[in-house]
Design a protein around this motif. Structure first.
Motif, PDB file in Angstrom:
ATOM      1  N   ASP A   1     -30.622  52.408 -35.570  1.00 63.68           N
ATOM      2  CA  ASP A   1     -31.196  52.241 -34.238  1.00 63.68           C
ATOM      3  C   ASP A   1     -30.441  53.114 -33.234  1.00 63.68           C
ATOM      4  N   SER A   2     -30.749  52.949 -31.957  1.00 64.63           N
ATOM      5  CA  SER A   2     -30.147  53.790 -30.915  1.00 64.63           C
ATOM      6  C   SER A   2     -28.636  53.602 -30.809  1.00 64.63           C
ATOM      7  N   GLU A   3     -28.121  52.475 -31.320  1.00 68.25           N
ATOM      8  CA  GLU A   3     -26.681  52.201 -31.275  1.00 68.25           C
ATOM      9  C   GLU A   3     -25.971  52.630 -32.563  1.00 68.25           C
ATOM     10  N   GLY A   4     -26.727  53.216 -33.485  1.00 66.65           N
ATOM     11  CA  GLY A   4     -26.117  53.679 -34.728  1.00 66.65           C
ATOM     12  C   GLY A   4     -25.950  52.599 -35.775  1.00 66.65           C
ATOM     13  N   LYS A   5     -26.574  51.444 -35.580  1.00 64.60           N
ATOM     14  CA  LYS A   5     -26.498  50.358 -36.553  1.00 64.60           C
ATOM     15  C   LYS A   5     -27.753  50.347 -37.421  1.00 64.60           C
ATOM     16  N   TYR A   6     -27.584  49.880 -38.662  1.00 62.97           N
ATOM     17  CA  TYR A   6     -28.724  49.827 -39.564  1.00 62.97           C
ATOM     18  C   TYR A   6     -29.629  48.640 -39.235  1.00 62.97           C
ATOM     19  N   VAL A   7     -30.932  48.920 -39.237  1.00 62.56           N
ATOM     20  CA  VAL A   7     -31.941  47.897 -39.036  1.00 62.56           C
ATOM     21  C   VAL A   7     -32.996  48.099 -40.123  1.00 62.56           C
ATOM     22  N   TYR A   8     -33.553  47.030 -40.601  1.00 61.84           N
ATOM     23  CA  TYR A   8     -34.577  47.128 -41.642  1.00 61.84           C
ATOM     24  C   TYR A   8     -35.794  47.860 -41.074  1.00 61.84           C
ATOM     25  N   GLY A   9     -36.254  48.876 -41.807  1.00 60.80           N
ATOM     26  CA  GLY A   9     -37.319  49.740 -41.302  1.00 60.80           C
ATOM     27  C   GLY A   9     -38.560  48.997 -40.871  1.00 60.80           C
ATOM     28  N   LYS A  10     -38.917  47.926 -41.575  1.00 59.95           N
ATOM     29  CA  LYS A  10     -40.160  47.209 -41.295  1.00 59.95           C
ATOM     30  C   LYS A  10     -40.091  46.326 -40.049  1.00 59.95           C
ATOM     31  N   VAL A  11     -38.908  46.186 -39.465  1.00 55.70           N
ATOM     32  CA  VAL A  11     -38.816  45.431 -38.203  1.00 55.70           C
ATOM     33  C   VAL A  11     -38.356  46.345 -37.066  1.00 55.70           C
ATOM     34  N   SER A  12     -38.405  47.650 -37.300  1.00 61.76           N
ATOM     35  CA  SER A  12     -37.960  48.607 -36.288  1.00 61.76           C
ATOM     36  C   SER A  12     -39.085  48.941 -35.312  1.00 61.76           C
ATOM     37  N   GLU A  13     -38.721  49.571 -34.216  1.00 63.95           N
ATOM     38  CA  GLU A  13     -39.717  50.042 -33.245  1.00 63.95           C
ATOM     39  C   GLU A  13     -40.584  51.132 -33.872  1.00 63.95           C
ATOM     40  N   PHE A  14     -40.015  51.869 -34.838  1.00 67.23           N
ATOM     41  CA  PHE A  14     -40.795  52.891 -35.532  1.00 67.23           C
ATOM     42  C   PHE A  14     -41.981  52.251 -36.261  1.00 67.23           C
ATOM     43  N   GLU A  15     -41.729  51.092 -36.884  1.00 65.56           N
ATOM     44  CA  GLU A  15     -42.781  50.389 -37.620  1.00 65.56           C
ATOM     45  C   GLU A  15     -43.877  49.914 -36.667  1.00 65.56           C
ATOM     46  N   LYS A  16     -43.498  49.445 -35.531  1.00 65.13           N
ATOM     47  CA  LYS A  16     -44.472  48.973 -34.545  1.00 65.13           C
ATOM     48  C   LYS A  16     -45.410  50.110 -34.142  1.00 65.13           C
ATOM     49  N   GLU A  17     -44.833  51.275 -33.902  1.00 67.05           N
ATOM     50  CA  GLU A  17     -45.627  52.449 -33.522  1.00 67.05           C
ATOM     51  C   GLU A  17     -46.569  52.858 -34.665  1.00 67.05           C
ATOM     52  N   LYS A  18     -46.070  52.778 -35.891  1.00 69.04           N
ATOM     53  CA  LYS A  18     -46.890  53.149 -37.049  1.00 69.04           C
ATOM     54  C   LYS A  18     -48.055  52.183 -37.239  1.00 69.04           C
ATOM     55  N   LEU A  19     -47.806  50.884 -37.134  1.00 67.83           N
ATOM     56  CA  LEU A  19     -48.874  49.892 -37.305  1.00 67.83           C
ATOM     57  C   LEU A  19     -49.943  50.038 -36.236  1.00 67.83           C
ATOM     58  N   ALA A  20     -49.542  50.416 -35.034  1.00 66.06           N
ATOM     59  CA  ALA A  20     -50.518  50.656 -33.963  1.00 66.06           C
ATOM     60  C   ALA A  20     -51.430  51.826 -34.357  1.00 66.06           C
ATOM     61  N   PHE A  21     -50.852  52.839 -34.989  1.00 66.57           N
ATOM     62  CA  PHE A  21     -51.639  53.994 -35.448  1.00 66.57           C
ATOM     63  C   PHE A  21     -52.590  53.583 -36.569  1.00 66.57           C
ATOM     64  N   TYR A  22     -52.109  52.785 -37.512  1.00 68.16           N
ATOM     65  CA  TYR A  22     -52.971  52.317 -38.604  1.00 68.16           C
ATOM     66  C   TYR A  22     -54.138  51.496 -38.051  1.00 68.16           C
ATOM     67  N   HIS A  23     -53.852  50.675 -37.038  1.00 66.07           N
ATOM     68  CA  HIS A  23     -54.921  49.887 -36.409  1.00 66.07           C
ATOM     69  C   HIS A  23     -55.974  50.803 -35.791  1.00 66.07           C
ATOM     70  N   LYS A  24     -55.529  51.888 -35.201  1.00 63.86           N
ATOM     71  CA  LYS A  24     -56.454  52.870 -34.620  1.00 63.86           C
ATOM     72  C   LYS A  24     -57.366  53.446 -35.708  1.00 63.86           C
ATOM     73  N   LEU A  25     -56.794  53.800 -36.864  1.00 62.98           N
ATOM     74  CA  LEU A  25     -57.591  54.312 -37.972  1.00 62.98           C
ATOM     75  C   LEU A  25     -58.607  53.273 -38.440  1.00 62.98           C
ATOM     76  N   TYR A  26     -58.179  52.024 -38.499  1.00 60.93           N
ATOM     77  CA  TYR A  26     -59.052  50.931 -38.946  1.00 60.93           C
ATOM     78  C   TYR A  26     -60.172  50.687 -37.935  1.00 60.93           C
ATOM     79  N   LYS A  27     -59.799  50.605 -36.673  1.00 60.54           N
ATOM     80  CA  LYS A  27     -60.762  50.302 -35.598  1.00 60.54           C
ATOM     81  C   LYS A  27     -61.841  51.370 -35.507  1.00 60.54           C
ATOM     82  N   GLU A  28     -61.480  52.633 -35.722  1.00 58.24           N
ATOM     83  CA  GLU A  28     -62.429  53.730 -35.610  1.00 58.24           C
ATOM     84  C   GLU A  28     -63.188  53.996 -36.912  1.00 58.24           C
ATOM     85  N   GLY A  29     -62.960  53.167 -37.921  1.00 58.64           N
ATOM     86  CA  GLY A  29     -63.682  53.309 -39.179  1.00 58.64           C
ATOM     87  C   GLY A  29     -63.205  54.464 -40.030  1.00 58.64           C
TER      88      GLY A  29
END
Length: 504
Positions: free
Chosen positions: A247-275
């Protein structure tokens, strides 16, 4: 007289001590399963006392005693082994239909333990009970296996010495029909600069443009039941460069609970919503996923590099003509670039030998043979007259060759002694393997300690539930924060602390 008696007593005691020591050595040898001094031990002889082959029991996901092709394969393997004075008779142990890992574990925990065992998950629990043999000393004595092992195989064996799986780097890569790719307006930009946005534009064009002239495809892409295949394209680009990220502080965080994952899931939702993403992706199986691709109802699918993509290529050309050969696409580029990172903590699947087998040495000889030139000839090419023919001193692959796959190993350096008139793998398959090496990234992960396993399973299921609901719109992207809170409460706090101590 007293001196003579004393001397006799000393001699008697000495012989008694020698006898006791020898008895203890024999007991220890017997307890450890060491029968090297036993005259008729099958560890030293490749046949039983009466000259009959030694029976080896084998269980494997893709081997069934009721499948004539599997029975023929085993018979051919027995013949090839016999030429090397390895005289064995295999008994194929069948597992009930259903989840292979679960059914196999029930079989093993029920104390029905074959000599050679193929695992596709669930092996750690069995290894911890001392049922699996440490393969390290066998491999150290085998030049064939050592030559066949790649760096990632060696690292995995150092970390977990119970499974062996000799194959090139395997990851998942996206493929699309070459004729459609070349006819697209966005394909070239994607190849030149595979950003997330350029991927989105290309997938959108696959959905909206009628490439086939029959109103298809309906969707840009589909996957089989979960988003792992999607992640192979997009994880690195969104910053999820491993199981654990900083993370921004240099500590390890599990990828699936990171802010990166949140951004990715929002993108996947966009793909789903638009068919663009097939709305039935959660219920798709591997066969229905592939059928949708060959039937042109989806424009892109993701497959394992190498042989699987070779099969995709063959089936696509058979269904839609030679011009429909596949193009392999690179992973998306963003914060990082690469397909799914490669786990080197252990082999995720592979061949094991039972530590309780009376024929461990012989079982390893079989494994070693499968990595040899003769073993690869059978395992990689299949049956002469069916999957290949030999004409004018050259090997000619038949149409059926693309239906064949190695049941055991694919040694990277293997080449048949006779020249192959037609390539063993199609150009897309070879290209996918080259891309797997080019975009190789080692994962930042570790085997979950026993004390965390139960909570880890619950945390994993929590992620699957939330990610599916967010992608399909049942939950808003803002509820990702609720998931993160629940994940940490379910044991995430403790395992994150453990990860930071281990990975520092």
């Amino acid at each position: 007289m007293k001196k003579i008696l004393a001397l006799l007593l000393i001699i008697t005691l000495m012989f008694s001590l020698i006898g006791c020591g020898k008895a203890k050595q024999e007991d220890a040898s017997s307890a450890s399963g060491n029968t090297s001094n036993t005259e008729n031990s099958s560890e030293n002889n490749n046949e039983t006392k009466d000259g009959e082959p030694v029976k080896l029991r084998i269980v494997m996901k893709d081997l069934s005693p009721s499948n004539p092709g599997d029975v023929k394969y085993i018979e051919e393997l027995e013949k090839a082994l016999a030429k090397k004075d390895i005289n064995v008779k295999f008994e194929i142990v069948e597992t009930p239909s259903g989840n292979y890992a679960e059914k196999l574990n029930l079989l093993l925990l029920g104390e029905d333990i074959p000599d050679i065992i193929y695992f596709q998950g669930g092996d750690k629990q069995i290894a911890e009970q001392g049922i699996l043999e440490d393969l390290t000393p066998y491999i150290e004595k085998s030049e064939i296996i050592q030559k066949a092992m790649l760096p990632h195989n060696k690292k995995r064996m150092e970390n977990y010495p119970y499974l062996i799986w000799l194959k090139p780097i395997k990851t998942k890569a996206p493929v699309v029909r070459s004729d459609w790719f070349e006819a697209s307006k966005t394909g070239k930009a994607l190849l030149d600069n595979p950003t997330i946005d350029n991927y989105y534009k290309f997938l959108k064009e696959l959905k909206e443009k009628d490439f086939s002239g029959d109103g298809m495809p309906k969707y840009g892409l589909t996957v089989s039941g979960n988003i792992i295949e999607l992640d192979s394209i997009f994880n690195q680009a969104f910053g999820i460069t491993g199981a654990w990220v900083k993370d921004s502080e240099g500590k390890y965080v599990y990828g699936k609970v990171s802010e990166f994952e949140k951004e990715k899931l929002a993108f996947y939702h966009k793909l789903y919503k638009e068919g663009i993403l097939d709305p039935e992706y959660l219920t798709k199986k591997w066969d229905t996923k592939e059928k949708a691709f060959y039937d042109n109802t989806v424009g892109l699918i993701i497959g394992s590099t190498g042989k699987v993509i070779d099969i995709y290529d063959g089936k696509m050309k058979k269904a839609n003509g030679q011009e429909a050969s596949l193009t392999v696409l690179p992973p998306a580029k963003g914060k990082g670039q690469g397909y799914l990172p490669i786990d080197v903590t252990k082999e995720s699947r592979g061949i094991a030998i039972s530590a309780l087998s009376p024929n461990k040495e012989l079982a390893f000889k079989v494994i070693e043979f499968l990595a040899s030139d003769e073993g690869q000839m059978l395992d990689r090419l299949g049956f002469e007259g069916e999957h290949y023919e030999v004409k004018d001193g050259k090997i000619h692959l038949t149409e059926k060759s693309q239906e064949w796959f190695a049941k055991f190993f694919e040694v990277h350096s293997w080449e048949p002694t006779k020249k192959i008139a037609t390539p063993l793998l199609s150009e897309p398959a070879v290209d996918s393997m080259k891309k797997a090496e080019k975009y190789y990234v080692e994962d930042t992960n570790f085997m979950i300690p026993e004390g965390f396993v139960a909570s880890w399973d619950a945390m994993t299921n929590l992620y699957k539930e939330y990610s599916a609901d967010i992608i399909t719109g049942k939950k808003s992207i803002e509820e990702f924060d609720t998931f993160v809170k629940q994940w940490y409460e379910a044991g995430g706090k403790e395992i994150t602390e453990f990860a930071n101590k281990l990975l520092k």
